[in-house]
Design a protein around this motif. Sequence first.
Motif, PDB file in Angstrom:
ATOM      1  N   ALA A  67      -2.726  17.620  11.420  1.00  0.00           N
ATOM      2  CA  ALA A  67      -2.523  16.375  12.163  1.00  0.00           C
ATOM      3  C   ALA A  67      -3.006  15.237  11.277  1.00  0.00           C
ATOM      4  N   SER A  68      -2.069  14.480  10.726  1.00  0.00           N
ATOM      5  CA  SER A  68      -2.398  13.507   9.683  1.00  0.00           C
ATOM      6  C   SER A  68      -2.028  12.082  10.076  1.00  0.00           C
ATOM      7  N   ASN A  69      -2.850  11.131   9.645  1.00  0.00           N
ATOM      8  CA  ASN A  69      -2.542   9.721   9.868  1.00  0.00           C
ATOM      9  C   ASN A  69      -1.645   9.151   8.781  1.00  0.00           C
ATOM     10  N   SER A  70      -1.186   9.994   7.864  1.00  0.00           N
ATOM     11  CA  SER A  70      -0.203   9.562   6.871  1.00  0.00           C
ATOM     12  C   SER A  70       1.198   9.657   7.468  1.00  0.00           C
ATOM     13  N   PRO A  71       2.141   8.870   6.956  1.00  0.00           N
ATOM     14  CA  PRO A  71       3.532   9.038   7.376  1.00  0.00           C
ATOM     15  C   PRO A  71       4.073  10.370   6.862  1.00  0.00           C
ATOM     16  N   ARG A  72       5.146  10.848   7.492  1.00  0.00           N
ATOM     17  CA  ARG A  72       5.694  12.157   7.153  1.00  0.00           C
ATOM     18  C   ARG A  72       5.993  12.309   5.670  1.00  0.00           C
ATOM     19  N   GLU A  73       6.580  11.300   5.047  1.00  0.00           N
ATOM     20  CA  GLU A  73       6.970  11.448   3.643  1.00  0.00           C
ATOM     21  C   GLU A  73       5.770  11.710   2.742  1.00  0.00           C
ATOM     22  N   LEU A  74       4.644  11.045   3.014  1.00  0.00           N
ATOM     23  CA  LEU A  74       3.460  11.240   2.176  1.00  0.00           C
ATOM     24  C   LEU A  74       2.727  12.523   2.535  1.00  0.00           C
ATOM     25  N   LEU A  75       2.736  12.898   3.808  1.00  0.00           N
ATOM     26  CA  LEU A  75       2.113  14.155   4.215  1.00  0.00           C
ATOM     27  C   LEU A  75       2.797  15.335   3.538  1.00  0.00           C
ATOM     28  N   ASP A  76       4.122  15.345   3.534  1.00  0.00           N
ATOM     29  CA  ASP A  76       4.851  16.450   2.915  1.00  0.00           C
ATOM     30  C   ASP A  76       4.577  16.526   1.413  1.00  0.00           C
ATOM     31  N   VAL A  77       4.545  15.369   0.759  1.00  0.00           N
ATOM     32  CA  VAL A  77       4.268  15.353  -0.683  1.00  0.00           C
ATOM     33  C   VAL A  77       2.865  15.886  -0.966  1.00  0.00           C
ATOM     34  N   ALA A  78       1.890  15.468  -0.164  1.00  0.00           N
ATOM     35  CA  ALA A  78       0.513  15.890  -0.385  1.00  0.00           C
ATOM     36  C   ALA A  78       0.361  17.402  -0.216  1.00  0.00           C
ATOM     37  N   LEU A  79       0.903  17.949   0.872  1.00  0.00           N
ATOM     38  CA  LEU A  79       0.778  19.387   1.111  1.00  0.00           C
ATOM     39  C   LEU A  79       1.515  20.198   0.049  1.00  0.00           C
ATOM     40  N   LEU A 124       0.833  -1.208   0.000  1.00  0.00           N
ATOM     41  CA  LEU A 124       0.000   0.000   0.000  1.00  0.00           C
ATOM     42  C   LEU A 124       0.865   1.253   0.000  1.00  0.00           C
ATOM     43  N   LEU A 125       1.896   1.268   0.822  1.00  0.00           N
ATOM     44  CA  LEU A 125       2.770   2.439   0.909  1.00  0.00           C
ATOM     45  C   LEU A 125       3.507   2.678  -0.398  1.00  0.00           C
ATOM     46  N   GLU A 126       4.032   1.629  -1.005  1.00  0.00           N
ATOM     47  CA  GLU A 126       4.767   1.789  -2.255  1.00  0.00           C
ATOM     48  C   GLU A 126       3.845   2.286  -3.367  1.00  0.00           C
ATOM     49  N   GLY A 127       2.641   1.746  -3.407  1.00  0.00           N
ATOM     50  CA  GLY A 127       1.692   2.203  -4.414  1.00  0.00           C
ATOM     51  C   GLY A 127       1.288   3.648  -4.196  1.00  0.00           C
ATOM     52  N   ALA A 128       1.111   4.028  -2.938  1.00  0.00           N
ATOM     53  CA  ALA A 128       0.737   5.408  -2.632  1.00  0.00           C
ATOM     54  C   ALA A 128       1.839   6.379  -3.022  1.00  0.00           C
ATOM     55  N   ARG A 129       3.080   5.992  -2.790  1.00  0.00           N
ATOM     56  CA  ARG A 129       4.211   6.835  -3.213  1.00  0.00           C
ATOM     57  C   ARG A 129       4.127   7.134  -4.701  1.00  0.00           C
ATOM     58  N   LYS A 130       3.886   6.106  -5.496  1.00  0.00           N
ATOM     59  CA  LYS A 130       3.849   6.265  -6.945  1.00  0.00           C
ATOM     60  C   LYS A 130       2.673   7.135  -7.384  1.00  0.00           C
ATOM     61  N   GLU A 131       1.508   6.906  -6.778  1.00  0.00           N
ATOM     62  CA  GLU A 131       0.333   7.680  -7.156  1.00  0.00           C
ATOM     63  C   GLU A 131       0.467   9.147  -6.758  1.00  0.00           C
ATOM     64  N   LEU A 132       0.945   9.395  -5.527  1.00  0.00           N
ATOM     65  CA  LEU A 132       1.081  10.776  -5.058  1.00  0.00           C
ATOM     66  C   LEU A 132       2.148  11.541  -5.833  1.00  0.00           C
ATOM     67  N   ALA A 133       3.125  10.812  -6.354  1.00  0.00           N
ATOM     68  CA  ALA A 133       4.167  11.467  -7.148  1.00  0.00           C
ATOM     69  C   ALA A 133       3.591  12.110  -8.407  1.00  0.00           C
ATOM     70  N   ARG A 134       2.411  11.657  -8.835  1.00  0.00           N
ATOM     71  CA  ARG A 134       1.752  12.239 -10.001  1.00  0.00           C
ATOM     72  C   ARG A 134       1.049  13.556  -9.653  1.00  0.00           C
ATOM     73  N   GLY A 135       0.905  13.826  -8.353  1.00  0.00           N
ATOM     74  CA  GLY A 135       0.304  15.078  -7.916  1.00  0.00           C
ATOM     75  C   GLY A 135      -1.100  14.908  -7.388  1.00  0.00           C
ATOM     76  N   ALA A 136      -1.475  15.786  -6.467  1.00  0.00           N
ATOM     77  CA  ALA A 136      -2.823  15.799  -5.902  1.00  0.00           C
ATOM     78  C   ALA A 136      -3.220  17.246  -5.661  1.00  0.00           C
ATOM     79  N   ALA A 137      -4.457  17.561  -5.953  1.00  0.00           N
ATOM     80  CA  ALA A 137      -4.929  18.942  -5.859  1.00  0.00           C
ATOM     81  C   ALA A 137      -5.565  19.235  -4.501  1.00  0.00           C
ATOM     82  N   ALA A 138      -5.529  20.508  -4.120  1.00  0.00           N
ATOM     83  CA  ALA A 138      -6.270  20.935  -2.937  1.00  0.00           C
ATOM     84  C   ALA A 138      -7.760  20.791  -3.212  1.00  0.00           C
ATOM     85  N   LEU A 139      -8.514  20.380  -2.209  1.00  0.00           N
ATOM     86  CA  LEU A 139      -9.955  20.257  -2.359  1.00  0.00           C
ATOM     87  C   LEU A 139     -10.608  21.644  -2.328  1.00  0.00           C
ATOM     88  N   PRO A 140     -11.794  21.790  -2.916  1.00  0.00           N
ATOM     89  CA  PRO A 140     -12.442  23.104  -2.999  1.00  0.00           C
ATOM     90  C   PRO A 140     -12.566  23.788  -1.634  1.00  0.00           C
TER      91      PRO A 140
END
Length: 224
Positions: A112-124, A78-94
Amino acid sequence: MRSLPASAEAVVFDCDGLLVDTEACWTVVEAALFAAHGHPFGPEQKAVVIGRTVEAAGEAMARYFGRPGAGAELAAELLEGARKELARGAAALPGAAELVRACRAAVPVAVASNSPRELLDVALWSAGLADCFTRSFAADEVRSPKPAPELYLTACEALGADPGSSVAFEDSATGVAAARAAGLYVAVVPSLPGADLDHDWLGASLAEPELRGWAGGLRRGGVC
């Protein structure tokens, strides 16, 4: 149910599915894992994993798949797949950026996020929200992530705020449970339509005029 206070000492936001449209990324990976184990993926299956840490989601999938002991393996996939998907980018919600900035103009804010630090930083960063927060807290930085209250208690302590005079924004039952256990007021925009979640304010979007009006009039101080 209470209502959101006119004044507060801090506002703390969840990230995935609340500020940033990462649930679409997670869903791609989760659906692939469920399919690989012979299961469909719909709202029922999404409810098994939404809001959980990667590790907890792995354990939940292992139970659902009838594969005891496979939680760590599934979490790693799950983590490896999430890394790959998030690397494509994610938009801020309305409404996310506007709401955060309006709150930040009045009170300290944090994530305050239940994601690990690496994915939280990428998302923000991907959503253009990284500069909106001086403090953020990830699941792998506390002993007990959501649904335990530690993430919210840690955020409030860092902001010098009383949890009972602070507001949390959440989208999942796991996050709501954590915020409630910490004693915060809870505003909810559910990621799963129709979800029956405990709340002080409930809406379909962070862009709702009622919420913008509340944030625009927010004052710093104890709850009143």
